[in-house]
Design a protein around this motif. Structure first.
Motif, mmCIF file in Angstrom:
data_model
loop_
_atom_site.group_PDB
_atom_site.id
_atom_site.type_symbol
_atom_site.label_atom_id
_atom_site.label_comp_id
_atom_site.label_asym_id
_atom_site.label_seq_id
_atom_site.Cartn_x
_atom_site.Cartn_y
_atom_site.Cartn_z
ATOM 1 N N PRO A 88 0.843 -1.201 0.000
ATOM 2 C CA PRO A 88 0.000 0.000 0.000
ATOM 3 C C PRO A 88 0.882 1.257 0.000
ATOM 4 O O PRO A 88 1.925 1.286 0.644
ATOM 5 N N THR A 89 0.448 2.268 -0.724
ATOM 6 C CA THR A 89 1.251 3.485 -0.826
ATOM 7 C C THR A 89 1.357 4.210 0.508
ATOM 8 O O THR A 89 2.336 4.875 0.767
ATOM 9 N N ASN A 90 0.365 4.097 1.365
ATOM 10 C CA ASN A 90 0.374 4.836 2.635
ATOM 11 C C ASN A 90 0.687 3.927 3.834
ATOM 12 O O ASN A 90 0.252 4.204 4.939
ATOM 13 N N VAL A 94 1.068 3.635 9.062
ATOM 14 C CA VAL A 94 0.568 2.621 10.012
ATOM 15 C C VAL A 94 1.638 1.583 10.347
ATOM 16 O O VAL A 94 1.337 0.556 10.948
ATOM 17 N N HIS A 95 2.873 1.866 9.985
ATOM 18 C CA HIS A 95 3.983 0.932 10.221
ATOM 19 C C HIS A 95 4.081 0.539 11.701
ATOM 20 O O HIS A 95 4.247 -0.633 12.028
ATOM 21 N N GLY A 96 3.949 1.512 12.596
ATOM 22 C CA GLY A 96 4.021 1.229 14.031
ATOM 23 C C GLY A 96 2.899 0.321 14.503
ATOM 24 O O GLY A 96 3.110 -0.552 15.345
ATOM 25 N N ASP A 97 1.695 0.521 13.961
ATOM 26 C CA ASP A 97 0.564 -0.345 14.321
ATOM 27 C C ASP A 97 0.838 -1.789 13.897
ATOM 28 O O ASP A 97 0.525 -2.727 14.629
ATOM 29 N N HIS A 115 8.777 -3.035 3.606
ATOM 30 C CA HIS A 115 7.429 -3.284 4.125
ATOM 31 C C HIS A 115 7.012 -4.723 3.864
ATOM 32 O O HIS A 115 6.282 -5.310 4.660
ATOM 33 N N GLU A 116 7.470 -5.287 2.762
ATOM 34 C CA GLU A 116 7.096 -6.660 2.433
ATOM 35 C C GLU A 116 7.565 -7.636 3.518
ATOM 36 O O GLU A 116 6.850 -8.555 3.883
ATOM 37 N N ALA A 160 -7.707 1.490 2.090
ATOM 38 C CA ALA A 160 -7.758 1.510 0.627
ATOM 39 C C ALA A 160 -7.305 0.153 0.099
ATOM 40 O O ALA A 160 -6.349 -0.421 0.630
ATOM 41 N N PRO A 161 -7.961 -0.352 -0.926
ATOM 42 C CA PRO A 161 -7.477 -1.604 -1.523
ATOM 43 C C PRO A 161 -6.136 -1.363 -2.222
ATOM 44 O O PRO A 161 -5.873 -0.279 -2.722
ATOM 45 N N TRP A 162 -5.303 -2.361 -2.216
ATOM 46 C CA TRP A 162 -3.986 -2.260 -2.840
ATOM 47 C C TRP A 162 -3.695 -3.561 -3.581
ATOM 48 O O TRP A 162 -4.163 -4.633 -3.196
ATOM 49 N N PRO A 163 -2.968 -3.487 -4.679
ATOM 50 C CA PRO A 163 -2.676 -4.707 -5.446
ATOM 51 C C PRO A 163 -1.566 -5.516 -4.786
ATOM 52 O O PRO A 163 -0.610 -4.949 -4.251
ATOM 53 N N TYR A 164 -1.709 -6.824 -4.817
ATOM 54 C CA TYR A 164 -0.681 -7.698 -4.256
ATOM 55 C C TYR A 164 -0.727 -9.067 -4.908
ATOM 56 O O TYR A 164 -1.717 -9.452 -5.553
ATOM 57 N N CYS A 165 0.349 -9.784 -4.716
ATOM 58 C CA CYS A 165 0.477 -11.187 -5.102
ATOM 59 C C CYS A 165 1.396 -11.797 -4.056
ATOM 60 O O CYS A 165 2.499 -11.283 -3.828
ATOM 61 N N CYS A 166 0.959 -12.845 -3.374
ATOM 62 C CA CYS A 166 1.821 -13.418 -2.343
ATOM 63 C C CYS A 166 1.678 -14.936 -2.247
ATOM 64 O O CYS A 166 0.645 -15.505 -2.609
#
Length: 184
Positions: A88-90, A94-97, A115-116, A160-166
């Motif tokens: 997610p771009t933002n 929320v990194h601390g959360d 972040h990954e 917000a929805p964000w694109p991912y593949c995992c």
């Protein structure tokens, strides 16, 4: 790997780096090349000596994180390997959360600055909550629920929805999901 050689070749300059995870005798092994290739990247040649029933790989996209092994996926914790493309771009807000939701004994394994990797450890936290972190035969539905919980938690935080593949695996169980990015 020969049947997949053409699919595992990338044009010159495509990725920032790459990493792969595979299992031998039940233990995850990693191969990583965190720097861009000088010419075309032929991943089939890079893993031609691997004889494993499972091989997870990810191309590392350009980021602000240094080109180091610890910033290159897949990420590993005990028997678990994890790849994630998309962030997610933002997420910084929320990194601390997110870090606060990860138990200390899992958080101590975070080595890089991506972040990954943090999100991979959040997945492990949900798997730990389900009591399956150290289960070599963790049922796929429980692992999938932990992955879904991690993604839903992040969705709620970033609003917000964000694109991912995992992908996530312990060598016996493999789960994968995607939204807005192709899954191969």
């Amino acid at each position: 790997m020969a049947p997949f050689a053409s699919a595992l070749q990338l044009p010159e300059g495509a990725p920032q780096g790459w990493g792969m995870a595979y299992y031998e005798a039940g233990q995850p092994l990693l191969r990583k090349a965190p720097r861009p290739a000088d010419g075309p990247l032929e991943l089939a040649a890079a893993v031609s000596d691997v004889n494993a029933p499972l091989l997870l790989g990810q191309i590392r996209q350009a980021s602000d994180a240094p080109n180091l092994n610890e910033n290159t996926p897949p990420f590993r914790f005990r028997r678990w390997t994890f790849t994630l493309l998309g962030t997610p771009t933002n997420l910084e807000a929320v990194h601390g959360d997110i870090l606060g939701a990860i138990p200390d004994f899992i958080k101590r394994n975070i080595r890089g600055r991506t972040h990954e990797e943090v999100l991979s450890h959040l997945f492990l936290a949900f798997l730990n909550d389900a009591g399956k972190l150290d289960d070599p035969r963790a049922p796929s539905n429980v692992v999938a629920r932990a992955l879904s919980s991690m993604l839903s938690y992040v969705d709620r935080l970033v609003e917000a929805p964000w694109p991912y593949c995992c992908f996530a695996s312990n060598g016996d169980t493999l789960v994968a999901t995607h939204r807005g990015l192709p899954l191969h």
